[in-house]
Write a protein that holds these residues in place. Structure first.
Motif, PDB file in Angstrom:
ATOM      1  N   ASN A 190       6.644 -14.012   3.923  1.00 29.05           N
ATOM      2  CA  ASN A 190       7.174 -13.725   2.594  1.00 29.05           C
ATOM      3  C   ASN A 190       8.672 -13.524   2.779  1.00 29.05           C
ATOM      4  N   ALA A 191       9.457 -14.352   2.105  1.00 23.00           N
ATOM      5  CA  ALA A 191      10.891 -14.393   2.357  1.00 23.00           C
ATOM      6  C   ALA A 191      11.542 -13.020   2.197  1.00 23.00           C
ATOM      7  N   ASP A 192      10.967 -12.163   1.344  1.00 19.86           N
ATOM      8  CA  ASP A 192      11.620 -10.881   1.086  1.00 19.86           C
ATOM      9  C   ASP A 192      11.052  -9.754   1.944  1.00 19.86           C
ATOM     10  N   ASP A 193      10.198 -10.080   2.907  1.00 17.85           N
ATOM     11  CA  ASP A 193       9.551  -8.988   3.640  1.00 17.85           C
ATOM     12  C   ASP A 193      10.284  -8.636   4.927  1.00 17.85           C
ATOM     13  N   ILE A 194      11.351  -7.885   4.782  1.00 21.12           N
ATOM     14  CA  ILE A 194      12.024  -7.323   5.943  1.00 21.12           C
ATOM     15  C   ILE A 194      11.461  -5.914   6.115  1.00 21.12           C
ATOM     16  N   PRO A 195      10.915  -5.584   7.307  1.00 18.64           N
ATOM     17  CA  PRO A 195      10.296  -4.259   7.454  1.00 18.64           C
ATOM     18  C   PRO A 195      11.252  -3.133   7.082  1.00 18.64           C
ATOM     19  N   PHE A 196      10.759  -2.184   6.301  1.00 15.66           N
ATOM     20  CA  PHE A 196      11.590  -1.017   5.954  1.00 15.66           C
ATOM     21  C   PHE A 196      10.844   0.246   6.290  1.00 15.66           C
ATOM     22  N   GLU A 197      11.623   1.333   6.447  1.00 20.20           N
ATOM     23  CA  GLU A 197      11.015   2.590   6.870  1.00 20.20           C
ATOM     24  C   GLU A 197      10.253   3.238   5.726  1.00 20.20           C
ATOM     25  N   THR A 252       0.827  -1.223   0.000  1.00 18.76           N
ATOM     26  CA  THR A 252       0.000   0.000   0.000  1.00 18.76           C
ATOM     27  C   THR A 252       0.851   1.259   0.000  1.00 18.76           C
ATOM     28  N   GLY A 253       2.128   1.139   0.397  1.00 19.15           N
ATOM     29  CA  GLY A 253       2.996   2.317   0.487  1.00 19.15           C
ATOM     30  C   GLY A 253       2.681   3.201   1.681  1.00 19.15           C
ATOM     31  N   ARG A 254       1.723   2.785   2.536  1.00 13.15           N
ATOM     32  CA  ARG A 254       1.360   3.616   3.701  1.00 13.15           C
ATOM     33  C   ARG A 254       2.277   3.316   4.884  1.00 13.15           C
ATOM     34  N   GLN A 255       2.469   4.323   5.731  1.00 16.48           N
ATOM     35  CA  GLN A 255       3.319   4.152   6.911  1.00 16.48           C
ATOM     36  C   GLN A 255       2.471   3.825   8.140  1.00 16.48           C
ATOM     37  N   SER A 256       3.032   3.016   9.022  1.00 15.82           N
ATOM     38  CA  SER A 256       2.296   2.642  10.240  1.00 15.82           C
ATOM     39  C   SER A 256       3.272   2.485  11.402  1.00 15.82           C
ATOM     40  N   LEU A 257       2.749   2.613  12.615  1.00 18.26           N
ATOM     41  CA  LEU A 257       3.564   2.369  13.819  1.00 18.26           C
ATOM     42  C   LEU A 257       3.860   0.878  13.915  1.00 18.26           C
ATOM     43  N   TYR A 258       5.067   0.541  14.346  1.00 19.64           N
ATOM     44  CA  TYR A 258       5.410  -0.884  14.444  1.00 19.64           C
ATOM     45  C   TYR A 258       6.085  -1.160  15.797  1.00 19.64           C
ATOM     46  N   VAL A 259       5.437  -0.768  16.882  1.00 16.73           N
ATOM     47  CA  VAL A 259       5.918  -1.081  18.237  1.00 16.73           C
ATOM     48  C   VAL A 259       4.718  -1.409  19.132  1.00 16.73           C
ATOM     49  N   GLY A 260       4.922  -2.353  20.037  1.00 14.37           N
ATOM     50  CA  GLY A 260       3.867  -2.702  21.005  1.00 14.37           C
ATOM     51  C   GLY A 260       4.546  -3.200  22.262  1.00 14.37           C
ATOM     52  N   ARG A 261       3.897  -3.083  23.424  1.00 16.33           N
ATOM     53  CA  ARG A 261       4.602  -3.379  24.676  1.00 16.33           C
ATOM     54  C   ARG A 261       4.830  -4.869  24.936  1.00 16.33           C
TER      55      ARG A 261
END
Ligand code: SIN
Length: 268
Positions: free
Chosen positions: A261-268, A181-190
């Protein structure tokens, strides 16, 4: 043809007119894929599925793989049992009846889970609801100063069961971009995020708590009340989820499958 009915909440849609025990057409699969991109969580009611059916359905969306957590020997290793039920004095699955706080599945791995699927076989009469947070909306609602402060920050994710972790500490961007989607999201949780790289511990704690309280706001969260035969599928990249506890005297049995998905390393 399947019909997609948004929940009207922070995220989520019900998909009707699809029997997941049957082979799905290309059009039906594309409808589900698009609904998942649009709504982050989709669910189907009244399904009667074998483990093979669930694995075949999950495979439409990527490679279904075995969970990293050790579990009793099973015929289909791709099926991960989430349950508080014990047989012969031993748990048949993982996660018991306790509360689970917000997390994104398998974020402690270098390549975290992308899509998760949970199919309800037995549900408690009370408790055990699962809630999802729309992390796109949570990120978009931050003020510009905080968005600027988060730019470039990375956080370490680690599981509390040490034997589930890879040897090295894995960090991911605090704000990630969805590859489709190209959208940005928060990626932290306690639940699984331990600290923000490069910040003094007290500052890291304060920032993680601030982000967690923000993401917890009702306008970003939607609750699923489980019924037997529900199958819920979610995209872990722009969501976190948590589970309400339920009485130990109640039985809850869910079967989970997981796509990587083997290529899905989270990116900024
Ligand atoms: C999970 O975190 O994958 C389990 C969610 C649930 O039991 O509802």
């Amino acid at each position: 043809m399947p019909t997609v009915i948004p929940t009207g909440g922070a995220l989520g849609a019900e998909i009707k007119n699809l029997d997941l025990s049957q082979l799905l057409s290309g059009d039906a699969i594309r409808t589900v894929q698009q609904a998942l991109l649009d709504h982050c969580v989709v669910f189907f009611r009244n399904q009667t599925l074998t483990e093979e059916n669930q694995i075949r359905f999950t495979n439409y969306f990527g490679q279904t793989v075995e969970h990293v957590r050790k579990q009793p020997d099973r015929q289909h290793k791709e099926i991960f049992i989430v349950s508080n039920i014990e047989e012969n004095g031993a748990p048949i699955g993982a996660l018991g009846n306790r509360e689970l706080t917000f997390h994104s599945d398998l974020s402690y791995l270098k390549r975290p889970g992308t899509i998760s699927v949970l199919y309800a076989i037995e549900v408690p009469r009370t408790g055990g609801e699962t809630q999802w947070c729309n992390c796109y909306k949570a990120y978009e609602a931050l003020d510009n100063d905080l968005k600027t402060r988060l730019k470039g920050l990375r956080a370490v994710h680690r599981h509390y069961n040490e034997d589930q972790n890879p040897p090295e500490h894995i960090d991911h961007p605090v704000v990630r971009t969805h590859p489709e989607t190209g959208r940005q999201s928060l990626y932290v949780g306690r639940h699984l995020t331990k600290y923000i790289v490069g910040l003094p511990p007290s500052e890291s704690e304060a920032l993680l708590n601030q982000l967690s309280e923000h993401a917890d706001r009702p306008e970003f969260v939607w609750t699923h009340h489980w019924q037997v035969g529900d199958l819920v599928m979610w995209d872990n990249r722009p969501t976190m989820h948590r589970r309400e506890p339920f009485p130990p005297t109640e039985r809850r049995l869910m079967k989970r499958t997981q796509v990587f998905n083997a290529d899905d390393i989270p990116f900024e």
